[in-house]
Design an enzyme around this catalytic site. Structure first.
Site, PDB file in Angstrom:
ATOM      1  N   ARG A  69       0.840  -1.193   0.000  1.00  0.00           N
ATOM      2  CA  ARG A  69       0.000   0.000   0.000  1.00  0.00           C
ATOM      3  C   ARG A  69       0.881   1.252   0.000  1.00  0.00           C
ATOM      4  NH1 ARG A  69      -2.009   0.924   4.328  1.00  0.00           N
ATOM      5  NH2 ARG A  69      -1.335  -0.861   5.543  1.00  0.00           N
ATOM      6  N   TYR A 210      -0.998  -3.304  -6.918  1.00  0.00           N
ATOM      7  CA  TYR A 210      -0.779  -4.186  -5.763  1.00  0.00           C
ATOM      8  C   TYR A 210      -1.851  -4.060  -4.672  1.00  0.00           C
ATOM      9  CZ  TYR A 210       1.996  -7.269  -2.856  1.00  0.00           C
ATOM     10  OH  TYR A 210       2.426  -8.346  -2.138  1.00  0.00           O
ATOM     11  N   GLY A 211      -2.322  -5.183  -4.205  1.00  0.00           N
ATOM     12  CA  GLY A 211      -3.125  -5.284  -2.970  1.00  0.00           C
ATOM     13  C   GLY A 211      -4.173  -4.216  -2.804  1.00  0.00           C
ATOM     14  N   GLY A 212      -4.174  -3.643  -1.605  1.00  0.00           N
ATOM     15  CA  GLY A 212      -5.172  -2.646  -1.241  1.00  0.00           C
ATOM     16  C   GLY A 212      -5.192  -1.424  -2.152  1.00  0.00           C
ATOM     17  N   LYS A 219      -9.609  -2.285   1.230  1.00  0.00           N
ATOM     18  CA  LYS A 219      -9.375  -1.130   2.096  1.00  0.00           C
ATOM     19  C   LYS A 219     -10.150   0.098   1.610  1.00  0.00           C
ATOM     20  CE  LYS A 219      -7.214  -3.698   4.703  1.00  0.00           C
ATOM     21  NZ  LYS A 219      -5.856  -3.997   5.050  1.00  0.00           N
ATOM     22  N   HIS A 239     -10.820  -2.528  10.957  1.00  0.00           N
ATOM     23  CA  HIS A 239      -9.709  -3.373  10.504  1.00  0.00           C
ATOM     24  C   HIS A 239      -9.526  -4.502  11.523  1.00  0.00           C
ATOM     25  CE1 HIS A 239      -5.176  -3.446   9.153  1.00  0.00           C
ATOM     26  NE2 HIS A 239      -5.891  -4.310   8.466  1.00  0.00           N
ATOM     27  N   SER A 261      -1.583  -3.627  10.196  1.00  0.00           N
ATOM     28  CA  SER A 261      -1.171  -4.486   9.086  1.00  0.00           C
ATOM     29  C   SER A 261       0.067  -5.296   9.468  1.00  0.00           C
ATOM     30  CB  SER A 261      -0.860  -3.623   7.866  1.00  0.00           C
ATOM     31  OG  SER A 261      -2.000  -2.857   7.548  1.00  0.00           O
ATOM     32  N   ALA A 262       0.042  -6.572   9.112  1.00  0.00           N
ATOM     33  CA  ALA A 262       1.151  -7.498   9.386  1.00  0.00           C
ATOM     34  C   ALA A 262       1.471  -7.613  10.874  1.00  0.00           C
ATOM     35  CB  ALA A 262       2.389  -7.123   8.570  1.00  0.00           C
ATOM     36  N   CYS A 263       0.445  -7.565  11.708  1.00  0.00           N
ATOM     37  CA  CYS A 263       0.638  -7.707  13.154  1.00  0.00           C
ATOM     38  C   CYS A 263      -0.133  -8.888  13.737  1.00  0.00           C
ATOM     39  CB  CYS A 263       0.253  -6.424  13.867  1.00  0.00           C
ATOM     40  SG  CYS A 263       1.405  -5.082  13.515  1.00  0.00           S
ATOM     41  N   GLY A 264      -0.595  -9.818  12.897  1.00  0.00           N
ATOM     42  CA  GLY A 264      -1.082 -11.072  13.443  1.00  0.00           C
ATOM     43  C   GLY A 264      -2.567 -11.371  13.359  1.00  0.00           C
ATOM     44  N   LYS A 265      -3.337 -10.632  12.556  1.00  0.00           N
ATOM     45  CA  LYS A 265      -4.772 -10.926  12.480  1.00  0.00           C
ATOM     46  C   LYS A 265      -5.043 -12.279  11.821  1.00  0.00           C
ATOM     47  CE  LYS A 265      -5.812  -7.118  10.355  1.00  0.00           C
ATOM     48  NZ  LYS A 265      -4.432  -6.612  10.388  1.00  0.00           N
ATOM     49  N   THR A 266      -4.439 -12.509  10.653  1.00  0.00           N
ATOM     50  CA  THR A 266      -4.697 -13.776   9.958  1.00  0.00           C
ATOM     51  C   THR A 266      -4.303 -14.944  10.859  1.00  0.00           C
ATOM     52  OG1 THR A 266      -4.334 -12.714   7.836  1.00  0.00           O
ATOM     53  CG2 THR A 266      -4.173 -15.118   7.869  1.00  0.00           C
ATOM     54  N   ASP A 286      -9.491  -9.826   8.350  1.00  0.00           N
ATOM     55  CA  ASP A 286      -8.965  -8.477   8.099  1.00  0.00           C
ATOM     56  C   ASP A 286      -9.967  -7.351   8.334  1.00  0.00           C
ATOM     57  OD1 ASP A 286      -6.520  -7.100   7.208  1.00  0.00           O
ATOM     58  OD2 ASP A 286      -7.697  -6.431   5.503  1.00  0.00           O
ATOM     59  N   ARG A 378       2.436 -12.067  -0.599  1.00  0.00           N
ATOM     60  CA  ARG A 378       1.099 -12.455  -0.103  1.00  0.00           C
ATOM     61  C   ARG A 378       0.520 -13.619  -0.888  1.00  0.00           C
ATOM     62  NH1 ARG A 378      -1.649  -8.765   3.860  1.00  0.00           N
ATOM     63  NH2 ARG A 378      -0.035  -7.239   4.288  1.00  0.00           N
ATOM     64  N   ARG A 409       2.561  -4.175  17.533  1.00  0.00           N
ATOM     65  CA  ARG A 409       3.931  -4.648  17.774  1.00  0.00           C
ATOM     66  C   ARG A 409       4.624  -3.655  18.682  1.00  0.00           C
ATOM     67  NH1 ARG A 409       6.412  -8.330  13.931  1.00  0.00           N
ATOM     68  NH2 ARG A 409       4.772  -8.992  12.504  1.00  0.00           N
TER      69      ARG A 409
HETATM   70  P1  GTP Z   1      -2.472  -7.738   7.239  1.00  0.00           P
HETATM   71  O1  GTP Z   1      -2.945  -8.751   6.272  1.00  0.00           O
HETATM   72  O2  GTP Z   1      -1.352  -6.899   6.701  1.00  0.00           O
HETATM   73  O3  GTP Z   1      -3.544  -6.883   7.793  1.00  0.00           O
HETATM   74  O4  GTP Z   1      -1.697  -8.543   8.425  1.00  0.00           O
HETATM   75  P2  GTP Z   1      -2.220  -9.431   9.655  1.00  0.00           P
HETATM   76  O5  GTP Z   1      -2.549  -8.542  10.799  1.00  0.00           O
HETATM   77  O6  GTP Z   1      -3.241 -10.380   9.215  1.00  0.00           O
HETATM   78  O7  GTP Z   1      -0.871 -10.205  10.073  1.00  0.00           O
HETATM   79  P3  GTP Z   1      -0.490 -11.758   9.899  1.00  0.00           P
HETATM   80  O8  GTP Z   1      -1.331 -12.652  10.739  1.00  0.00           O
HETATM   81  O9  GTP Z   1      -0.428 -12.055   8.450  1.00  0.00           O
HETATM   82  O10 GTP Z   1       0.970 -11.766  10.506  1.00  0.00           O
HETATM   83  C1  GTP Z   1       1.999 -10.956   9.997  1.00  0.00           C
HETATM   84  C2  GTP Z   1       3.342 -11.453  10.443  1.00  0.00           C
HETATM   85  O11 GTP Z   1       3.398 -11.517  11.871  1.00  0.00           O
HETATM   86  C3  GTP Z   1       3.638 -12.870   9.944  1.00  0.00           C
HETATM   87  O12 GTP Z   1       4.975 -12.935   9.537  1.00  0.00           O
HETATM   88  C4  GTP Z   1       3.415 -13.731  11.159  1.00  0.00           C
HETATM   89  O13 GTP Z   1       4.211 -14.880  11.145  1.00  0.00           O
HETATM   90  C5  GTP Z   1       3.775 -12.803  12.324  1.00  0.00           C
HETATM   91  N1  GTP Z   1       2.990 -13.141  13.549  1.00  0.00           N
HETATM   92  C6  GTP Z   1       1.658 -13.355  13.615  1.00  0.00           C
HETATM   93  N2  GTP Z   1       1.289 -13.711  14.877  1.00  0.00           N
HETATM   94  C7  GTP Z   1       2.411 -13.687  15.631  1.00  0.00           C
HETATM   95  C8  GTP Z   1       2.681 -13.948  17.008  1.00  0.00           C
HETATM   96  O14 GTP Z   1       1.803 -14.278  17.805  1.00  0.00           O
HETATM   97  N3  GTP Z   1       3.973 -13.802  17.412  1.00  0.00           N
HETATM   98  C9  GTP Z   1       4.973 -13.444  16.554  1.00  0.00           C
HETATM   99  N4  GTP Z   1       6.209 -13.333  17.047  1.00  0.00           N
HETATM  100  N5  GTP Z   1       4.759 -13.199  15.239  1.00  0.00           N
HETATM  101  C10 GTP Z   1       3.494 -13.305  14.780  1.00  0.00           C
HETATM  102  C1  SPV Z   2      -3.025  -4.430   5.059  1.00  0.00           C
HETATM  103  O1  SPV Z   2      -2.048  -3.775   4.676  1.00  0.00           O
HETATM  104  O2  SPV Z   2      -3.607  -4.196   6.150  1.00  0.00           O
HETATM  105  C2  SPV Z   2      -3.532  -5.548   4.244  1.00  0.00           C
HETATM  106  C3  SPV Z   2      -2.979  -5.734   2.904  1.00  0.00           C
HETATM  107  O3  SPV Z   2      -4.425  -6.255   4.683  1.00  0.00           O
HETATM  108  S1  SPV Z   2      -3.686  -4.655   1.728  1.00  0.00           S
HETATM  109  O4  SPV Z   2      -4.810  -5.342   1.112  1.00  0.00           O
HETATM  110  O5  SPV Z   2      -2.664  -4.378   0.717  1.00  0.00           O
HETATM  111  O6  SPV Z   2      -4.142  -3.449   2.368  1.00  0.00           O
HETATM  112 MN    MN Z   3      -5.018  -5.651   6.817  1.00  0.00          MN
END
Ligand code: GTP
Ligand code: SPV
Ligand code: MN
Length: 592
Positions: A69, A210-212, A219, A239, A261-266, A286, A378, A409
């Protein structure tokens, strides 16, 4: 096709403006998807993965400048700058449209213009929002087929005069006569625009694939435009993941969680519990839309139909359900390719093979000093493939939420878990959320902590102070006993050697279990100025070697610095709701 006059007129207008070589109305079928994939494999835009190892799956490599993004190029063009707030880039809607019309002029030359009718939420939900994305990217079309419900059925629902959000997208790379295409067309950074017109509910995106930036249902529509609509109509577009947690007594509780984003939701949404007797099922990973139900509780619905998940770090150990979900029929973007025609990324749980092709298409060996997969690589996959998808995930009315988790984080300062004392303190905790910036956005400051209220900083389509007031106002929608309880979590504390102090992933169930026990009145809390901490033995740590004292500390010195940073953050938001300022003053008096 359609007899929707307004839609037909808009398509005609865009056709004249963008001058595509032809026009294709997407029906959303698998046959159409397969045809587009075949074409992209032919043209070199896609690589078909080895069908014996990864059936029906494809790899795409983006341009190295177009990998996430682009928050600096994202605009909220409300009537006034004040409505967009300090949290958004604002542009005058007329001026921005003039600029963009200049860019869109002839921008689809040599390309096919695809018309994607899509719906956010199940088609039959009373809350469904219909969008029509016009794009010149076949990659967008195939991704939208996983991420949304799309195709002819949406046109049928729209009828002759239904409402839709026009979503215009171009990669911004017209082809001259006879000019060969590149694998990932896009425009230079300064020409990229992710533009939102909240009053007229329109989205104009230019220059990124790309993506969002490009999958406009996500988004742009389901968060930025939806958040504006939600405020006007009295609901919330957030979110957040949605999960269902069944405890050893068989009681099922629904929880949402807002992490940046990328802080563990999935990961949390698909967690495999390490405590016996617990079961987690996914409803969304998400985005959640929350509304008051007839019984006065908040109901959450996932408007998406797929996962656009971070690949690096995903393994059969960390997130086995994600790994099973992507065993077939998946689109991968910017991961590495093995010599056998399968995918690889850092943290996939297998050592790097002796040779790979990296995300930029170059030879790669374990000696390389660069990662083989981009950190924001992704997978795109249909949610229905998740082995732990909840059977009620497409319930058109959503599910009742008992708890909301907030988190980010934070290598220090913020304890593993806290429960707010009441709604107002919960909203305060949401307003002060901080997190290290991740590769999900293009930034020079990756790793620095920034304030990201409710993980919505890049996604609120209006002024942040009004957004926080809207959250406070939820308390007036219903009675206190019906409001979800609010928790703050932090899986990312690090020790002096920079190692994570909490194992995370499946072990996060231990924190969820405590939260559920709090709801059920089965766990005591220790009162602090920030809310309740678990008692010393409140969290089941059987089998773990962890320092719970450190994980559950509120360090006075660190909090004195933290409060200063929060004060600075608050000072940057004019018209901060009084109730929240009062919360901060209380905290300053108690801890500052
Ligand atoms: P978006 O799709 O960007 O919104 O991200 P998200 O919030 O869904 O994050 P996602 O679950 O994809 O995790 C992002 C990164 O964090 C990955 O590399 C995971 O391996 C890492 N991660 C997720 N959960 C944990 C956790 O409990 N501990 C640690 N140390 N890392 C984690
Ligand atoms: C985020 O960045 O929070 C995502 C990926 O979930 S994107 O769809 O590119 O926004
Ligand atoms: Mn997201």
């Amino acid at each position: 096709m359609t007899n929707h006059k307004k839609l037909l007129a808009w398509v005609e207008e865009i056709k004249e403006l963008c001058q595509p070589k032809d026009v294709h109305w997407c029906d959303g079928s698998k046959a159409e998807y397969d045809r587009l994939m075949d074409q992209m494999v032919q043209s070199g835009a896609a690589i078909r993965l080895n069908p014996d190892l990864r059936p029906d799956s494809y790899l795409f490599r983006s341009h190295p400048s177009d990998v996430a993004r682009v928050e600096d190029r994202t605009f909220i063009a409300s009537r006034t700058k004040e409505e967009a707030g300090p949290n958004n880039n604002w542009a005058d809607p007329d001026e921005l449209k003039a600029t963009l019309r200049g860019l869109y002029k002839g921008c689809m030359q040599g390309r096919t213009m695809y018309i994607i009718p899509f719906v956010m939420s199940p088609l039959e939900s009373p809350f469904a929002l219909i969008g029509i994305e016009i794009t010149d990217s076949p990659y967008v079309v195939v991704n939208m087929r996983h991420m949304t419900r799309m195709g002819t059925k949406v046109l049928d629902k729209l009828g002759t005069d239904g409402e839709f959000v026009p979503c215009l997208h171009s990669v911004g790379a017209p082809l001259k006569d006879g000019e060969a295409d590149v694998a990932w067309p896009c425009a230079p950074m300064e020409d990229k625009y992710i533009a939102h017109f909240p009053e007229e509910r329109a989205i104009w995106s230019y220059g990124s694939g790309y993506g969002g930036n490009a999958l406009l249902g996500k988004k742009c529509l389901a968060l930025r435009i939806a958040s504006v609509k939600a405020r006007e109509e009295g609901w919330l577009a957030e979110h957040m993941l949605i999960l269902g947690l069944t405890d050893p007594d068989g009681v099922k509780t629904y929880v949402t969680a807002a992490f940046p984003s990328a802080c563990g939701k999935t990961n949390l949404a698909m967690l495999v519990p390490t405590l016996p007797g617990y079961e987690v099922e996914t409803l969304g990973d998400d985005i959640a839309w929350l509304r008051k139900g007839e019984d006065g509780r908040l109901y959450a619905i996932n408007p998406e139909a797929g996962f656009f998940g971070v690949a690096p770090g995903t393994s059969y150990e960390s997130n086995p359900n994600a790994m099973r979900t992507i065993e077939h029929s998946t689109i991968f973007t910017n991961v590495a390719l093995t010599d056998e025609g399968d995918v690889w990324w850092e943290g996939i749980g297998k050592p790097a093979p002796a040779h790979l092709i990296d995300w930029q298409g170059n030879d790669w060996t374990p000696d390389s000093d660069k990662p083989a997969a981009h950190p924001n690589a992704r997978f795109t996959v249909s949610a229905a493939q998740n082995p732990v998808i909840a059977k009620e995930w497409e319930d058109p009315m959503g599910v009742p939420v008992s708890a909301i988790l907030l988190g980010g984080r934070r290598p220090s300062t913020v304890p593993l878990v806290l429960e707010s004392k009441d709604w107002t303190q919960g909203i305060f905790l949401g307003s002060i959320m901080g997190s290290e910036i991740t590769a999900a956005t293009i930034s020079k400051n990756i790793g620095q902590v920034r304030r990201d209220p409710f993980a919505m900083l890049p996604f609120i389509g209006y002024n942040m102070s009004d957004y926080l007031q809207h959250w406070l106002d939820v308390a007036d929608w219903t009675t206190e006993d019906k409001l979800p309880r609010i928790f703050h979590v932090n899986w990312f504390l690090r020790d002096e050697n920079k190692r994570f102090m909490w194992p995370g992933f499946g072990d996060n169930i231990r924190v969820l279990a405590w939260a559920i026990k709090r709801l059920q009145g089965k766990a005591e809390g220790v009162e602090t100025p920030l809310g309740y901490l678990p008692k010393k033995d409140g969290i089941d740590t059987t089998g773990l070697e962890v320092d719970m004292d450190k994980l559950l500390t509120i360090d006075r010195e660190l909090w004195q610095q933290e409060i200063k940073a929060i004060r600075e953050h608050y000072n940057k938001i004019p018209r901060m709701p009084k109730e929240l300022v009062t919360e901060l003053e209380k905290l300053e008096a108690e801890l500052g």
